[in-house]
Design a protein around this motif. Structure first.
Motif, PDB file in Angstrom:
ATOM      1  N   VAL A 251       0.840  -1.204   0.000  1.00  0.00           N
ATOM      2  CA  VAL A 251       0.000   0.000   0.000  1.00  0.00           C
ATOM      3  C   VAL A 251       0.874   1.254   0.000  1.00  0.00           C
ATOM      4  CG1 VAL A 251      -1.791   1.292   1.233  1.00  0.00           C
ATOM      5  CG2 VAL A 251      -1.945  -1.189   1.083  1.00  0.00           C
ATOM      6  N   CYS A 252       1.949   1.253   0.765  1.00  0.00           N
ATOM      7  CA  CYS A 252       2.849   2.409   0.820  1.00  0.00           C
ATOM      8  C   CYS A 252       3.524   2.630  -0.534  1.00  0.00           C
ATOM      9  CB  CYS A 252       3.904   2.222   1.902  1.00  0.00           C
ATOM     10  SG  CYS A 252       3.205   2.073   3.558  1.00  0.00           S
ATOM     11  N   ASP A 253       3.933   1.557  -1.177  1.00  0.00           N
ATOM     12  CA  ASP A 253       4.527   1.612  -2.507  1.00  0.00           C
ATOM     13  C   ASP A 253       3.525   2.231  -3.482  1.00  0.00           C
ATOM     14  OD1 ASP A 253       6.731   0.078  -4.428  1.00  0.00           O
ATOM     15  OD2 ASP A 253       4.716   0.117  -5.309  1.00  0.00           O
ATOM     16  N   THR A 254       2.298   1.743  -3.468  1.00  0.00           N
ATOM     17  CA  THR A 254       1.255   2.262  -4.361  1.00  0.00           C
ATOM     18  C   THR A 254       0.979   3.728  -4.073  1.00  0.00           C
ATOM     19  OG1 THR A 254       0.245   0.083  -4.567  1.00  0.00           O
ATOM     20  CG2 THR A 254      -1.147   1.988  -5.086  1.00  0.00           C
ATOM     21  N   GLN A 255       0.869   4.077  -2.806  1.00  0.00           N
ATOM     22  CA  GLN A 255       0.583   5.462  -2.431  1.00  0.00           C
ATOM     23  C   GLN A 255       1.676   6.398  -2.935  1.00  0.00           C
ATOM     24  OE1 GLN A 255      -0.544   6.001   1.684  1.00  0.00           O
ATOM     25  NE2 GLN A 255       0.185   8.102   1.728  1.00  0.00           N
ATOM     26  N   THR A 256       2.913   6.015  -2.757  1.00  0.00           N
ATOM     27  CA  THR A 256       4.029   6.861  -3.176  1.00  0.00           C
ATOM     28  C   THR A 256       4.083   6.978  -4.692  1.00  0.00           C
ATOM     29  OG1 THR A 256       5.202   6.217  -1.178  1.00  0.00           O
ATOM     30  CG2 THR A 256       6.522   7.225  -2.936  1.00  0.00           C
ATOM     31  N   ARG A 257       3.868   5.876  -5.387  1.00  0.00           N
ATOM     32  CA  ARG A 257       3.848   5.905  -6.858  1.00  0.00           C
ATOM     33  C   ARG A 257       2.696   6.768  -7.376  1.00  0.00           C
ATOM     34  NH1 ARG A 257       6.767   1.816  -9.397  1.00  0.00           N
ATOM     35  NH2 ARG A 257       7.621   0.265  -7.987  1.00  0.00           N
TER      36      ARG A 257
ATOM     37  N   HIS B  72      -5.823   2.447   1.798  1.00  0.00           N
ATOM     38  CA  HIS B  72      -5.345   3.557   0.977  1.00  0.00           C
ATOM     39  C   HIS B  72      -5.996   4.865   1.413  1.00  0.00           C
ATOM     40  CE1 HIS B  72      -3.245   1.243  -2.190  1.00  0.00           C
ATOM     41  NE2 HIS B  72      -4.114   0.301  -1.881  1.00  0.00           N
ATOM     42  N   PRO B  73      -5.305   5.978   1.206  1.00  0.00           N
ATOM     43  CA  PRO B  73      -5.936   7.279   1.442  1.00  0.00           C
ATOM     44  C   PRO B  73      -6.865   7.618   0.278  1.00  0.00           C
ATOM     45  CG  PRO B  73      -3.754   7.620   0.561  1.00  0.00           C
ATOM     46  CD  PRO B  73      -3.913   6.125   0.748  1.00  0.00           C
ATOM     47  N   ASP B  74      -7.566   8.724   0.397  1.00  0.00           N
ATOM     48  CA  ASP B  74      -8.428   9.218  -0.679  1.00  0.00           C
ATOM     49  C   ASP B  74      -7.546  10.042  -1.624  1.00  0.00           C
ATOM     50  OD1 ASP B  74     -10.227  10.527  -2.337  1.00  0.00           O
ATOM     51  OD2 ASP B  74     -11.687  10.877  -0.727  1.00  0.00           O
ATOM     52  N   TYR B  75      -6.987   9.383  -2.628  1.00  0.00           N
ATOM     53  CA  TYR B  75      -6.054  10.035  -3.543  1.00  0.00           C
ATOM     54  C   TYR B  75      -6.690  11.232  -4.240  1.00  0.00           C
ATOM     55  CZ  TYR B  75      -3.363   5.729  -2.973  1.00  0.00           C
ATOM     56  OH  TYR B  75      -2.658   4.678  -2.446  1.00  0.00           O
ATOM     57  N   HIS B  76      -7.890  11.036  -4.749  1.00  0.00           N
ATOM     58  CA  HIS B  76      -8.565  12.093  -5.511  1.00  0.00           C
ATOM     59  C   HIS B  76      -8.750  13.347  -4.656  1.00  0.00           C
ATOM     60  CE1 HIS B  76     -11.140  13.970  -8.467  1.00  0.00           C
ATOM     61  NE2 HIS B  76     -12.019  14.202  -7.502  1.00  0.00           N
ATOM     62  N   ALA B  77      -9.242  13.190  -3.446  1.00  0.00           N
ATOM     63  CA  ALA B  77      -9.478  14.342  -2.572  1.00  0.00           C
ATOM     64  C   ALA B  77      -8.175  15.070  -2.254  1.00  0.00           C
ATOM     65  CB  ALA B  77     -10.172  13.899  -1.283  1.00  0.00           C
ATOM     66  N   ALA B  78      -7.117  14.331  -2.006  1.00  0.00           N
ATOM     67  CA  ALA B  78      -5.818  14.950  -1.687  1.00  0.00           C
ATOM     68  C   ALA B  78      -5.279  15.726  -2.882  1.00  0.00           C
ATOM     69  CB  ALA B  78      -4.822  13.880  -1.240  1.00  0.00           C
ATOM     70  N   ILE B  79      -5.355  15.155  -4.066  1.00  0.00           N
ATOM     71  CA  ILE B  79      -4.863  15.827  -5.273  1.00  0.00           C
ATOM     72  C   ILE B  79      -5.686  17.076  -5.560  1.00  0.00           C
ATOM     73  CG2 ILE B  79      -4.643  15.606  -7.785  1.00  0.00           C
ATOM     74  CD1 ILE B  79      -2.364  14.306  -6.166  1.00  0.00           C
TER      75      ILE B  79
ATOM     76  N   GLN C  64      15.283   4.355   1.712  1.00  0.00           N
ATOM     77  CA  GLN C  64      14.468   5.224   0.857  1.00  0.00           C
ATOM     78  C   GLN C  64      15.196   5.522  -0.446  1.00  0.00           C
ATOM     79  OE1 GLN C  64      13.652   8.626   3.351  1.00  0.00           O
ATOM     80  NE2 GLN C  64      11.773   7.698   4.128  1.00  0.00           N
ATOM     81  N   ASN C  65      16.477   5.808  -0.365  1.00  0.00           N
ATOM     82  CA  ASN C  65      17.271   6.103  -1.554  1.00  0.00           C
ATOM     83  C   ASN C  65      17.305   4.902  -2.500  1.00  0.00           C
ATOM     84  OD1 ASN C  65      18.911   7.868  -3.077  1.00  0.00           O
ATOM     85  ND2 ASN C  65      20.744   6.819  -2.331  1.00  0.00           N
ATOM     86  N   ARG C  66      17.495   3.718  -1.934  1.00  0.00           N
ATOM     87  CA  ARG C  66      17.493   2.489  -2.742  1.00  0.00           C
ATOM     88  C   ARG C  66      16.145   2.297  -3.406  1.00  0.00           C
ATOM     89  NH1 ARG C  66      14.856  -1.569  -1.780  1.00  0.00           N
ATOM     90  NH2 ARG C  66      14.648  -1.187   0.433  1.00  0.00           N
ATOM     91  N   TRP C  67      15.060   2.479  -2.637  1.00  0.00           N
ATOM     92  CA  TRP C  67      13.707   2.280  -3.161  1.00  0.00           C
ATOM     93  C   TRP C  67      13.427   3.249  -4.302  1.00  0.00           C
ATOM     94  CZ3 TRP C  67       9.229   4.967  -3.888  1.00  0.00           C
ATOM     95  CH2 TRP C  67       8.086   4.208  -4.157  1.00  0.00           C
ATOM     96  N   CYS C  68      13.764   4.530  -4.108  1.00  0.00           N
ATOM     97  CA  CYS C  68      13.519   5.527  -5.151  1.00  0.00           C
ATOM     98  C   CYS C  68      14.341   5.228  -6.404  1.00  0.00           C
ATOM     99  CB  CYS C  68      13.853   6.926  -4.652  1.00  0.00           C
ATOM    100  SG  CYS C  68      12.638   7.578  -3.511  1.00  0.00           S
ATOM    101  N   GLY C  69      15.600   4.857  -6.217  1.00  0.00           N
ATOM    102  CA  GLY C  69      16.454   4.552  -7.350  1.00  0.00           C
ATOM    103  C   GLY C  69      15.965   3.370  -8.153  1.00  0.00           C
ATOM    104  N   SER C  70      15.467   2.346  -7.478  1.00  0.00           N
ATOM    105  CA  SER C  70      15.009   1.161  -8.194  1.00  0.00           C
ATOM    106  C   SER C  70      13.621   1.338  -8.794  1.00  0.00           C
ATOM    107  CB  SER C  70      15.035  -0.072  -7.279  1.00  0.00           C
ATOM    108  OG  SER C  70      14.106   0.077  -6.228  1.00  0.00           O
ATOM    109  N   ASN C  71      12.909   2.403  -8.384  1.00  0.00           N
ATOM    110  CA  ASN C  71      11.563   2.628  -8.899  1.00  0.00           C
ATOM    111  C   ASN C  71      11.467   3.846  -9.808  1.00  0.00           C
ATOM    112  OD1 ASN C  71       9.766   0.521  -7.628  1.00  0.00           O
ATOM    113  ND2 ASN C  71      10.894   1.261  -5.855  1.00  0.00           N
ATOM    114  N   GLY C  72      12.552   4.580  -9.972  1.00  0.00           N
ATOM    115  CA  GLY C  72      12.589   5.695 -10.911  1.00  0.00           C
ATOM    116  C   GLY C  72      11.618   6.827 -10.612  1.00  0.00           C
ATOM    117  N   LEU C  73      11.391   7.127  -9.353  1.00  0.00           N
ATOM    118  CA  LEU C  73      10.459   8.195  -9.014  1.00  0.00           C
ATOM    119  C   LEU C  73      11.174   9.545  -9.025  1.00  0.00           C
ATOM    120  CD1 LEU C  73       8.281   6.603  -6.208  1.00  0.00           C
ATOM    121  CD2 LEU C  73       8.040   6.500  -8.671  1.00  0.00           C
ATOM    122  N   GLU C  74      10.568  10.522  -9.694  1.00  0.00           N
ATOM    123  CA  GLU C  74      11.216  11.814  -9.869  1.00  0.00           C
ATOM    124  C   GLU C  74      10.427  12.981  -9.292  1.00  0.00           C
ATOM    125  OE1 GLU C  74      11.688  12.079 -14.048  1.00  0.00           O
ATOM    126  OE2 GLU C  74      13.110  10.432 -14.142  1.00  0.00           O
TER     127      GLU C  74
END
Length: 165
Positions: A58-64, A151-158, A89-99
């Motif tokens: 869930v955390c992976d999905t939320q961050t993505r 999961h949080p309410d993605y739509h409301a947060a955005i 965190q650095n390893r996770w971001c590097g392996s997932n290509g989040l910018e």
């Protein structure tokens, strides 16, 4: 406020933040171990995504999801805060290509967790939550997810981030 983790009640430590509050300051660590505070993003709208650990589904999905959605919002800085070590965190971001999202660690002293009332006492993790803070440091959106594994309410947060000035 009642929060559960895997349907078992947990205790949150710190101060609950509400819409209209001035955002509390905090100190967390960037992936390079430098200290980051709320003031480091002063003048910007911030969407703060709080997760227990990036290494869970869930955390992976939320961050993505916030990484993808942030690409379409100008002038919004997305911060993901967890108690994961900065190295992880650095390893996770590097392996997932989040910018479009910055991962920050509250592992050292739980400064963010205490300031925003998301420190789970029993687990030394952060409860899942989302905060939007406007460019004047006023909280415009708050969601404390009542079951940490949901999961949080993605739509409301955005939408709140888009509306914040």
């Amino acid at each position: 406020m009642a929060i559960t983790f895997k349907n078992k009640p947990v205790s949150l430590q710190g101060n609950e933040v509400k819409v209209g509050d001035i955002a509390p300051n905090f100190t967390v660590l960037a992936n390079d171990l430098s200290s980051i505070t709320l003031a480091d993003s002063k003048g910007k709208v911030r969407l703060i995504s709080v997760v227990p650990s990036l290494d869970t589904e869930v955390c992976d999905t939320q961050t993505r999801r916030f990484n993808e959605d942030a690409a379409n919002i100008s002038q919004v800085e997305v911060l993901t805060i967890s108690v994961d070590l900065p190295f992880a965190q650095n390893r996770w971001c590097g392996s997932n290509g989040l910018e479009n999202v910055k991962t920050l660690s509250d592992h050292r002293d739980l400064s963010f967790g205490e300031a925003y009332g998301v420190h789970i006492k029993e687990l030394r993790l952060l409860a899942r939550a989302v905060f939007v803070i406007d460019s004047s440091d006023r909280v415009t959106y708050v969601e404390y997810v009542n079951e940490v594994t949901n999961h949080p309410d993605y739509h409301a947060a955005i939408e709140a981030a888009k509306a914040a000035k």
